[in-house]
Write a protein that holds these residues in place. Structure first.
Motif, PDB file in Angstrom:
ATOM      1  N   ALA A  25      -1.134 -11.231   2.357  1.00 45.15           N
ATOM      2  CA  ALA A  25       0.146 -10.841   2.966  1.00 45.15           C
ATOM      3  C   ALA A  25       1.167 -10.528   1.881  1.00 45.15           C
ATOM      4  O   ALA A  25       1.173 -11.154   0.826  1.00 45.15           O
ATOM      5  CB  ALA A  25       0.664 -11.955   3.861  1.00 45.15           C
ATOM      6  N   PRO A  26       2.030  -9.559   2.150  1.00 50.71           N
ATOM      7  CA  PRO A  26       3.003  -9.159   1.133  1.00 50.71           C
ATOM      8  C   PRO A  26       4.145 -10.147   0.981  1.00 50.71           C
ATOM      9  O   PRO A  26       4.564 -10.794   1.940  1.00 50.71           O
ATOM     10  CB  PRO A  26       3.524  -7.822   1.662  1.00 50.71           C
ATOM     11  CG  PRO A  26       3.386  -7.936   3.145  1.00 50.71           C
ATOM     12  CD  PRO A  26       2.142  -8.757   3.368  1.00 50.71           C
ATOM     13  N   GLY A  31       4.867  -4.095  -2.260  1.00 52.10           N
ATOM     14  CA  GLY A  31       4.889  -2.881  -1.458  1.00 52.10           C
ATOM     15  C   GLY A  31       4.092  -2.928  -0.172  1.00 52.10           C
ATOM     16  O   GLY A  31       4.002  -1.945   0.525  1.00 52.10           O
ATOM     17  N   GLY A  32       3.472  -4.043   0.154  1.00 50.16           N
ATOM     18  CA  GLY A  32       2.701  -4.139   1.388  1.00 50.16           C
ATOM     19  C   GLY A  32       1.519  -5.069   1.231  1.00 50.16           C
ATOM     20  O   GLY A  32       1.421  -5.821   0.264  1.00 50.16           O
ATOM     21  N   TRP A  33       0.622  -5.019   2.202  1.00 50.43           N
ATOM     22  CA  TRP A  33      -0.590  -5.832   2.207  1.00 50.43           C
ATOM     23  C   TRP A  33      -1.530  -5.346   1.111  1.00 50.43           C
ATOM     24  O   TRP A  33      -1.554  -4.178   0.790  1.00 50.43           O
ATOM     25  CB  TRP A  33      -1.285  -5.709   3.557  1.00 50.43           C
ATOM     26  CG  TRP A  33      -0.482  -6.240   4.694  1.00 50.43           C
ATOM     27  CD1 TRP A  33       0.524  -5.583   5.353  1.00 50.43           C
ATOM     28  CD2 TRP A  33      -0.600  -7.516   5.305  1.00 50.43           C
ATOM     29  NE1 TRP A  33       1.031  -6.387   6.327  1.00 50.43           N
ATOM     30  CE2 TRP A  33       0.360  -7.575   6.330  1.00 50.43           C
ATOM     31  CE3 TRP A  33      -1.433  -8.605   5.089  1.00 50.43           C
ATOM     32  CZ2 TRP A  33       0.505  -8.698   7.136  1.00 50.43           C
ATOM     33  CZ3 TRP A  33      -1.285  -9.720   5.893  1.00 50.43           C
ATOM     34  CH2 TRP A  33      -0.318  -9.752   6.905  1.00 50.43           C
ATOM     35  N   TRP A  34      -2.337  -6.236   0.574  1.00 46.20           N
ATOM     36  CA  TRP A  34      -3.351  -5.828  -0.380  1.00 46.20           C
ATOM     37  C   TRP A  34      -4.622  -6.601  -0.146  1.00 46.20           C
ATOM     38  O   TRP A  34      -4.639  -7.579   0.590  1.00 46.20           O
ATOM     39  CB  TRP A  34      -2.863  -5.887  -1.812  1.00 46.20           C
ATOM     40  CG  TRP A  34      -2.192  -7.127  -2.304  1.00 46.20           C
ATOM     41  CD1 TRP A  34      -0.970  -7.603  -1.928  1.00 46.20           C
ATOM     42  CD2 TRP A  34      -2.679  -8.030  -3.286  1.00 46.20           C
ATOM     43  NE1 TRP A  34      -0.674  -8.742  -2.614  1.00 46.20           N
ATOM     44  CE2 TRP A  34      -1.715  -9.039  -3.463  1.00 46.20           C
ATOM     45  CE3 TRP A  34      -3.831  -8.097  -4.045  1.00 46.20           C
ATOM     46  CZ2 TRP A  34      -1.860 -10.093  -4.349  1.00 46.20           C
ATOM     47  CZ3 TRP A  34      -3.981  -9.146  -4.938  1.00 46.20           C
ATOM     48  CH2 TRP A  34      -3.001 -10.121  -5.083  1.00 46.20           C
ATOM     49  N   PHE A  61      -1.152  -1.591   1.251  1.00 48.87           N
ATOM     50  CA  PHE A  61      -1.317  -1.010   2.578  1.00 48.87           C
ATOM     51  C   PHE A  61      -0.091  -1.382   3.409  1.00 48.87           C
ATOM     52  O   PHE A  61       0.366  -2.525   3.369  1.00 48.87           O
ATOM     53  CB  PHE A  61      -2.589  -1.548   3.240  1.00 48.87           C
ATOM     54  CG  PHE A  61      -3.838  -1.214   2.464  1.00 48.87           C
ATOM     55  CD1 PHE A  61      -4.534  -0.043   2.717  1.00 48.87           C
ATOM     56  CD2 PHE A  61      -4.306  -2.057   1.468  1.00 48.87           C
ATOM     57  CE1 PHE A  61      -5.674   0.284   1.992  1.00 48.87           C
ATOM     58  CE2 PHE A  61      -5.456  -1.747   0.740  1.00 48.87           C
ATOM     59  CZ  PHE A  61      -6.133  -0.576   1.007  1.00 48.87           C
ATOM     60  N   LYS A  62       0.449  -0.427   4.156  1.00 50.43           N
ATOM     61  CA  LYS A  62       1.680  -0.659   4.903  1.00 50.43           C
ATOM     62  C   LYS A  62       1.518  -1.675   6.023  1.00 50.43           C
ATOM     63  O   LYS A  62       2.459  -2.361   6.384  1.00 50.43           O
ATOM     64  CB  LYS A  62       2.216   0.652   5.469  1.00 50.43           C
ATOM     65  CG  LYS A  62       2.745   1.583   4.405  1.00 50.43           C
ATOM     66  CD  LYS A  62       3.345   2.833   5.005  1.00 50.43           C
ATOM     67  CE  LYS A  62       3.864   3.736   3.905  1.00 50.43           C
ATOM     68  NZ  LYS A  62       4.501   4.938   4.436  1.00 50.43           N
ATOM     69  N   THR A  63       0.314  -1.765   6.597  1.00 50.37           N
ATOM     70  CA  THR A  63       0.075  -2.689   7.695  1.00 50.37           C
ATOM     71  C   THR A  63      -1.192  -3.506   7.441  1.00 50.37           C
ATOM     72  O   THR A  63      -2.066  -3.095   6.666  1.00 50.37           O
ATOM     73  CB  THR A  63      -0.103  -1.939   9.035  1.00 50.37           C
ATOM     74  OG1 THR A  63      -1.293  -1.145   8.960  1.00 50.37           O
ATOM     75  CG2 THR A  63       1.102  -1.052   9.342  1.00 50.37           C
ATOM     76  N   ALA A  64      -1.284  -4.634   8.132  1.00 52.28           N
ATOM     77  CA  ALA A  64      -2.505  -5.441   8.060  1.00 52.28           C
ATOM     78  C   ALA A  64      -3.685  -4.656   8.614  1.00 52.28           C
ATOM     79  O   ALA A  64      -4.801  -4.735   8.085  1.00 52.28           O
ATOM     80  CB  ALA A  64      -2.321  -6.746   8.823  1.00 52.28           C
ATOM     81  N   ASP A  65      -3.459  -3.867   9.667  1.00 56.04           N
ATOM     82  CA  ASP A  65      -4.540  -3.059  10.248  1.00 56.04           C
ATOM     83  C   ASP A  65      -5.116  -2.083   9.223  1.00 56.04           C
ATOM     84  O   ASP A  65      -6.327  -1.879   9.168  1.00 56.04           O
ATOM     85  CB  ASP A  65      -4.058  -2.284  11.470  1.00 56.04           C
ATOM     86  CG  ASP A  65      -3.893  -3.161  12.701  1.00 56.04           C
ATOM     87  OD1 ASP A  65      -4.465  -4.279  12.720  1.00 56.04           O
ATOM     88  OD2 ASP A  65      -3.203  -2.735  13.636  1.00 56.04           O
TER      89      ASP A  65
END
Length: 88
Positions: A25-26, A31-34, A61-65
């Motif tokens: 989690a970011p 910048g987001g999820w990794w 990644f912008k979202t967890a999905d």
């Protein structure tokens, strides 16, 4: 190997070198999820992150999905479990 591009992760997964993946989690400063991947020897020093093929920087990644989709693209087909670690 300390970092993986998506292509390297797919290749090493197919060879059996990658045995697990974790979704991170970011933090507000990130910048987001990794995604980090686990080698057959286990997570090393916090795992090996997926990186952008060109810049070699951590791929966010912008979202967890979207991050879960990347894990599936590597080759993992099982469900993804989550844990929260607030001490990073």
């Amino acid at each position: 190997m300390s970092d993986y591009t998506m292509a390297q992760a797919k290749r090493d997964f197919e060879r059996g070198y990658i045995t697990g993946a974790a979704l991170v989690a970011p933090l507000p400063s990130e910048g987001g999820w990794w995604v980090i991947v686990e080698s057959a020897g286990g997570f090393q020093a916090g795992g090996s992150p997926l990186v952008d093929a060109k810049s070699k920087q951590v791929r966010y990644f912008k979202t967890a999905d979207a991050a879960i989709s990347a894990i599936h693209q590597i080759g993992f087909k099982k469900s993804v479990s989550f844990s929260v670690d607030r001490e990073r």
